[in-house]
Design an enzyme around this catalytic site. Structure first.
Site, short mmCIF file in Angstrom:
data_model
loop_
_atom_site.label_atom_id
_atom_site.label_comp_id
_atom_site.label_asym_id
_atom_site.label_seq_id
_atom_site.Cartn_x
_atom_site.Cartn_y
_atom_site.Cartn_z
N CYS A 36 13.12 4.07 2.01
CA CYS A 36 13.32 5.49 1.74
C CYS A 36 13.99 6.10 2.97
O CYS A 36 13.64 7.21 3.40
CB CYS A 36 12.01 6.19 1.37
SG CYS A 36 10.74 5.99 2.60
N ALA B 124 0.84 -1.21 0.00
CA ALA B 124 0.00 0.00 0.00
C ALA B 124 0.87 1.26 0.00
O ALA B 124 1.92 1.26 0.64
CB ALA B 124 -0.91 0.02 1.22
N PRO B 125 0.48 2.30 -0.74
CA PRO B 125 -0.76 2.46 -1.50
C PRO B 125 -0.73 1.86 -2.91
O PRO B 125 -1.74 1.94 -3.61
CB PRO B 125 -0.92 3.99 -1.57
CG PRO B 125 0.48 4.50 -1.54
CD PRO B 125 1.26 3.55 -0.68
N GLY B 126 0.40 1.31 -3.35
CA GLY B 126 0.37 0.63 -4.65
C GLY B 126 1.31 1.18 -5.70
O GLY B 126 1.23 0.79 -6.87
N GLY B 127 2.21 2.10 -5.33
CA GLY B 127 3.14 2.69 -6.31
C GLY B 127 3.97 1.61 -7.00
O GLY B 127 3.95 1.47 -8.22
N GLU C 85 -0.78 -6.07 1.98
CA GLU C 85 -0.61 -4.98 2.93
C GLU C 85 -1.11 -5.45 4.29
O GLU C 85 -2.27 -5.86 4.41
CB GLU C 85 -1.39 -3.74 2.46
CG GLU C 85 -1.48 -2.62 3.48
CD GLU C 85 -0.12 -2.12 3.99
OE1 GLU C 85 0.80 -1.91 3.19
OE2 GLU C 85 0.00 -1.97 5.22
N ASP D 294 9.44 -3.39 -0.11
CA ASP D 294 9.61 -1.95 0.08
C ASP D 294 9.30 -1.71 1.56
O ASP D 294 8.15 -1.49 1.93
CB ASP D 294 8.62 -1.23 -0.83
CG ASP D 294 8.83 0.26 -0.86
OD1 ASP D 294 9.91 0.73 -0.47
OD2 ASP D 294 7.90 0.97 -1.29
N1 SAM Z 1 5.36 -0.13 -1.69
C1 SAM Z 1 4.47 0.97 -1.40
C2 SAM Z 1 4.38 1.87 -2.61
O1 SAM Z 1 5.30 1.89 -3.44
O2 SAM Z 1 3.35 2.55 -2.76
C3 SAM Z 1 4.93 1.75 -0.18
C4 SAM Z 1 5.17 0.86 1.00
S1 SAM Z 1 5.61 1.68 2.47
C5 SAM Z 1 7.25 2.10 2.21
C6 SAM Z 1 5.72 0.38 3.60
C7 SAM Z 1 4.43 -0.38 3.84
O3 SAM Z 1 4.71 -1.37 4.85
C8 SAM Z 1 3.30 0.47 4.37
O4 SAM Z 1 2.17 0.30 3.56
C9 SAM Z 1 3.05 -0.08 5.78
O5 SAM Z 1 1.68 -0.09 6.12
C10 SAM Z 1 3.58 -1.50 5.69
N2 SAM Z 1 3.96 -2.07 7.00
C11 SAM Z 1 4.00 -1.46 8.20
N3 SAM Z 1 4.38 -2.33 9.15
C12 SAM Z 1 4.59 -3.50 8.55
C13 SAM Z 1 4.99 -4.80 8.99
N4 SAM Z 1 5.25 -5.04 10.27
N5 SAM Z 1 5.08 -5.76 8.07
C14 SAM Z 1 4.83 -5.52 6.77
N6 SAM Z 1 4.47 -4.33 6.30
C15 SAM Z 1 4.34 -3.34 7.17
#
Ligand code: SAM
Length: 448
Positions: free
Chosen positions: A229, A110-113, A132, A176
């Site tokens: 990031c 999430a959000p799906g990029g 997610e 990610d």
């Molecule tokens: N890949 C997404 C994009 O490109 O739009 C962005 C992902 S963001 C960097 C990291 C994601 O990891 C978030 O959606 C968050 O909710 C999720 N997250 C948070 N805690 C987590 C956990 N313990 N295990 C797996 N995912 C987790």
């Protein structure tokens, strides 16, 4: 924008880091806006574009337009995404998986990029599982995949540890990772206030846990794209080094044009904002050695599930391109799933928590379809469905869920479209049209 000195000190000595230039990039330069087009929904975009050099689909946009008031944005013609993140494309292409039918997983989607980007790179016969863990974020992920028009994606809501139940299953995994987020300080200055070394350590431990689970679900010979990031070594190089040592993972070098400004570090690559036209980003690609015995799960199709051949719904072909598809009945809802992925879907249902799959067609009531929004945006929509072409003003009114004047239009369900791009459904009755654009997606603002 003043950055914590403990943060700046922690970066000293890293390849490509220059404290003065790095600080200047935060205080004097604005982040650039970029978009990535949907290759299956090509439309003419009205903004001024300059190509992002490391992807075939991304462009910087000048000046930042109002995406909210652009119907093409709502129709899934493009995704607004930070440019450095689009480096996923270089990695995926260089693994040689591009034209292969594979099983791919985006574990933190999430959000799906990155999931929409990966989808655009996958061979159409591939299956993408976009996961997610945080329930409240799965809706946005689902809406973005629906906008993208996908039919070969399963969205799950699971903790990464649950993917261990699919051992050696995926050819590609995008990880990610949730991170301390320092790479996005320019876009979100508030995040500077919550940055602490303790938070970095907390994130690193979580990243280790997620990576260990992901690795079990990766096929021997498969590739794992790990990205954050964050600028912190603890979340980047240290994770890669530790993992390579502990799990005999193989670092997969990636060829990058030197003019892009991306810096090779220990077992990975960094984007610094004073060197790259993009935000802070770290990525690496790890390959699983072919040592493990291949655990081939015996996938059985459970015939008791209400999967029907599309021939069971004779009138459906007027709505949907049904070739190579099965129709799944869930209560009154009909879902469309590629036959090719039926067995995978059933296995995923047994061990995970899928919240969406394929294309939701709509409700089947008294041998008739009440079409769902997802069908209108899907590439599976039949070209024989009537479309009502809206101009820019009407399209915005439609997206605001206002009434549209449709005098002279034939009665029944029609797809409201803008420049040939479907936006959603209208049901034309005598003297009026019911606007079926989903309430939760409507534009709330009245004007720019
Ligand atoms: N890949 C997404 C994009 O490109 O739009 C962005 C992902 S963001 C960097 C990291 C994601 O990891 C978030 O959606 C968050 O909710 C999720 N997250 C948070 N805690 C987590 C956990 N313990 N295990 C797996 N995912 C987790």
């Amino acid at each position: 924008m003043s950055l914590p000195s403990s943060f700046l000190d922690s970066l000293a000595g890293l390849p490509g880091y220059d404290r003065a230039l790095f600080e200047a990039a935060h205080t004097q330069a604005e982040p650039v806006t970029s978009i990535r087009i949907n290759p299956t929904k090509r439309v003419d975009l009205s903004f001024s574009l300059e190509k992002v050099p490391w992807t075939s689909m991304g462009s910087y946009v000048f000046p930042r337009p109002s995406f909210t008031f652009d119907p093409n944005f709502h129709g899934g013609a493009y995704y607004v995404q930070e440019a450095s993140s689009m480096l996923l494309e270089q990695v995926f292409i260089q693994t040689g998986l591009k034209n292969k039918a594979i099983r791919a997983l985006d574990l933190c989607a999430a959000p799906g990029g990155k999931a929409t980007h990966l989808h655009s790179l996958l061979a159409p016969e591939s299956l993408l599982v976009a996961n997610e863990v945080i329930r409240s974020r799965t809706g946005l992920l689902r809406d973005n995949m629906i906008k993208w028009g996908t039919d070969n994606v399963v969205i799950t809501q699971n903790d990464p540890v649950q993917f261990e139940q699919l051992p050696s299953y995926f050819d590609w995994i995008t990880l990610d990772a949730p991170c301390s987020g320092s790479g996005l300080f320019r876009k979100d200055p508030e995040a500077i206030l919550s940055w602490t070394p303790g938070q970095v350590n907390h994130c690193a431990l979580r990243q280790q846990r997620i990576l260990q689970s992901a690795w079990k679900a990766l096929k021997p010979g498969g590739f794992l794209f790990y990205a954050t990031c964050s600028y912190s070594v603890a979340e980047n190089e240290s994770i890669a080094n530790w993992f390579i040592k502990e799990h005999q993972a193989i670092f997969q070098p990636i060829q990058l044009d030197s003019s892009w400004g991306i810096v090779e570090t220990e077992n990975g690559y960094r984007c610094w904002p004073h060197l790259v036209k993009g935000e802070g980003f770290f990525f690496t690609c790890l390959r699983k050695p072919q040592l493990d015995t291949v655990v081939d799960r015996n996938i059985r199709v459970d015939k008791s599930k209400r999967i029907k051949n599309s021939a069971s719904y004779p009138s459906l072909s007027a709505w949907v391109k049904l070739e190579e598809q099965d129709v799944l009945e869930i209560g009154e809802e009909l879902m469309l799933l590629p036959k090719l992925h039926q067995a995978d879907f059933q296995l995923i249902q047994q061990v995970l928590n899928p919240v969406y799959a394929g294309v939701r067609l709509g409700k089947w009531l008294r041998e008739k379809l009440i079409p769902d929004h997802a069908l209108a945006l899907s590439l599976r929509l039949s070209p024989s469905v009537n479309q009502l072409a809206l101009d820019a003003e009407q399209a915005i009114a439609y997206l605001q869920r206002k009434e549209i004047n449709v005098s002279g239009t034939t009665k029944g369900w029609v797809v409201a479209s803008y420049q040939g791009l479907p936006l959603g459904w209208l049901n034309i009755l005598s003297g009026r049209a019911n606007n079926y654009y989903p309430k939760g997606l409507r534009i709330l603002k009245d004007h720019l």
